[in-house]
Motif scaffolding. Structure first.
Motif, PDB file in Angstrom:
ATOM      1  N   ARG A 221       0.835  -1.194   0.000  1.00  0.00           N
ATOM      2  CA  ARG A 221       0.000   0.000   0.000  1.00  0.00           C
ATOM      3  C   ARG A 221       0.879   1.257   0.000  1.00  0.00           C
ATOM      4  O   ARG A 221       0.632   2.189  -0.763  1.00  0.00           O
ATOM      5  CB  ARG A 221      -0.913   0.002   1.226  1.00  0.00           C
ATOM      6  CG  ARG A 221      -1.874   1.183   1.305  1.00  0.00           C
ATOM      7  CD  ARG A 221      -2.898   1.143   0.200  1.00  0.00           C
ATOM      8  NE  ARG A 221      -3.743  -0.045   0.281  1.00  0.00           N
ATOM      9  CZ  ARG A 221      -4.642  -0.377  -0.638  1.00  0.00           C
ATOM     10  NH1 ARG A 221      -4.813   0.378  -1.715  1.00  0.00           N
ATOM     11  NH2 ARG A 221      -5.359  -1.486  -0.507  1.00  0.00           N
ATOM     12  N   ALA A 224       2.479   1.609  -3.421  1.00  0.00           N
ATOM     13  CA  ALA A 224       1.554   2.135  -4.424  1.00  0.00           C
ATOM     14  C   ALA A 224       1.379   3.648  -4.280  1.00  0.00           C
ATOM     15  O   ALA A 224       1.322   4.370  -5.278  1.00  0.00           O
ATOM     16  CB  ALA A 224       0.206   1.429  -4.312  1.00  0.00           C
ATOM     17  N   TYR A 246      -0.794  -3.827  -7.020  1.00  0.00           N
ATOM     18  CA  TYR A 246      -2.217  -4.165  -6.923  1.00  0.00           C
ATOM     19  C   TYR A 246      -2.458  -5.668  -7.025  1.00  0.00           C
ATOM     20  O   TYR A 246      -3.438  -6.185  -6.462  1.00  0.00           O
ATOM     21  CB  TYR A 246      -3.012  -3.387  -7.971  1.00  0.00           C
ATOM     22  CG  TYR A 246      -3.178  -1.937  -7.564  1.00  0.00           C
ATOM     23  CD1 TYR A 246      -3.900  -1.612  -6.411  1.00  0.00           C
ATOM     24  CD2 TYR A 246      -2.598  -0.912  -8.300  1.00  0.00           C
ATOM     25  CE1 TYR A 246      -4.041  -0.292  -6.010  1.00  0.00           C
ATOM     26  CE2 TYR A 246      -2.730   0.416  -7.904  1.00  0.00           C
ATOM     27  CZ  TYR A 246      -3.447   0.721  -6.752  1.00  0.00           C
ATOM     28  OH  TYR A 246      -3.581   2.026  -6.344  1.00  0.00           O
ATOM     29  N   ASP A 251      -6.147  -6.473  -5.703  1.00  0.00           N
ATOM     30  CA  ASP A 251      -7.068  -5.547  -6.386  1.00  0.00           C
ATOM     31  C   ASP A 251      -6.829  -5.750  -7.882  1.00  0.00           C
ATOM     32  O   ASP A 251      -6.089  -5.004  -8.530  1.00  0.00           O
ATOM     33  CB  ASP A 251      -6.758  -4.097  -5.971  1.00  0.00           C
ATOM     34  CG  ASP A 251      -7.776  -3.103  -6.526  1.00  0.00           C
ATOM     35  OD1 ASP A 251      -8.447  -3.432  -7.526  1.00  0.00           O
ATOM     36  OD2 ASP A 251      -7.871  -1.988  -5.980  1.00  0.00           O
ATOM     37  N   MET A 254      -7.535  -2.931 -10.607  1.00  0.00           N
ATOM     38  CA  MET A 254      -6.490  -1.925 -10.777  1.00  0.00           C
ATOM     39  C   MET A 254      -5.240  -2.542 -11.406  1.00  0.00           C
ATOM     40  O   MET A 254      -4.555  -1.890 -12.206  1.00  0.00           O
ATOM     41  CB  MET A 254      -6.156  -1.287  -9.432  1.00  0.00           C
ATOM     42  CG  MET A 254      -7.259  -0.388  -8.871  1.00  0.00           C
ATOM     43  SD  MET A 254      -7.603   1.020  -9.964  1.00  0.00           S
ATOM     44  CE  MET A 254      -6.073   1.940  -9.832  1.00  0.00           C
ATOM     45  N   ALA A 255      -4.964  -3.792 -11.057  1.00  0.00           N
ATOM     46  CA  ALA A 255      -3.806  -4.462 -11.644  1.00  0.00           C
ATOM     47  C   ALA A 255      -3.987  -4.565 -13.162  1.00  0.00           C
ATOM     48  O   ALA A 255      -3.048  -4.322 -13.939  1.00  0.00           O
ATOM     49  CB  ALA A 255      -3.621  -5.846 -11.023  1.00  0.00           C
TER      50      ALA A 255
END
Length: 263
Positions: A221, A224, A246, A251, A254-255
């Motif tokens: 996190r 990112a 991601y 996620d 988003m990936a």
């Protein structure tokens, strides 16, 4: 005809001995070296001699090759190989040594930076050693130039980068380089600690390196968030990093988004 030959010719034509021409400001030994081509006079010395011989300075410079002048012109043009060639075999006079050695040191630094960029590390190391030797001979090789030399040496010898960088006071550019070394060794925590000591923590480079350090520690996190700062600066180099972040965060929407942005 060289400067020394013209000086001797003018002195004999004026009926002066070396001692008479020298006066109290120039040593007879120095004048003898100049006339015999062993040394070259500084501009101040040449102006003094020209005045005593009732000649313009240009009289002694005509057709005389001035390697330092050639070197200066090449340096201004960025022709650093030309500088090295011009300085080869130069006999330095009393007041010319500082300029000669500074030009030599600066030229070696420029060529070393180019060699590092081209991946010619052994040549870069050789040039940086030459820069160090030349720099010792002149007070004008100031600490900032030595700092630049050490940074280049760390890039040319990555296996010794940590030892080299430890010898100089830290600033942000040096800290960034140390962080890169730590990341190359998969030492994410060490890289993060180094970067957290930087004064400027707003630059694109800081966020990119700090994101990589966080990713190496599994702090996806945080990684990112850092990479998004780089993205906001308009640099697409982080798309692959964001995709990986991601993926780790599960996620996948988003990936997939960042995977598509790489195409």
């Amino acid at each position: 005809m060289t400067i020394g030959e013209r000086l001797k010719q003018a002195r004999l034509a004026a009926g002066l001995s070396q001692r008479q021409l020298c006066g109290d400001t120039i040593t007879r030994n120095m004048l003898s070296q100049i006339e015999n081509g062993v040394a070259r006079p500084s501009m101040d010395t040449l102006q003094t001699l020209a005045r005593r011989l009732n000649k313009p300075v240009s009289f002694f410079l005509e057709e005389a090759d001035d390697p330092n002048q050639t070197a200066r012109e090449c340096f201004r043009k960025g022709d650093y190989e030309g500088v090295r060639k011009a300085l080869e075999g130069v006999q330095t006079g009393e007041n010319e040594q500082d300029e000669y050695y500074l030009l030599k040191a600066l030229t070696c630094l420029e060529l070393a930076e180019r060699a590092v960029a081209e991946g010619r590390q052994p040549y870069a190391v050789s040039l940086l050693e030459d820069a160090e030797r030349a720099g010792r001979q002149t007070p004008y090789f100031v600490p900032t130039l030595e700092y630049r030399r050490l940074l280049l040496l760390a890039k040319a010898k990555p296996e010794e980068a940590e030892r080299i960088l430890a010898a100089i006071p830290p600033d942000d550019s040096q800290l960034f380089l140390r962080a890169k070394v730590a990341l190359s060794r998969a030492e994410g925590a060490r890289a993060a600690a180094i970067l957290d000591a930087a004064q400027d923590q707003t630059s694109k480079q800081w966020h990119l390196l700090r994101g990589r350090a966080a990713f190496a520690q599994g702090e996806y996190r945080t990684a990112a968030e850092c990479f998004h700062r780089v993205e906001e600066a308009g640099d697409p180099c982080v798309y692959s990093w964001l995709e990986r972040c991601y993926q780790q965060l599960e996620d996948y929407k988003m990936a997939y988004y960042y995977a598509c942005k790489q195409k």
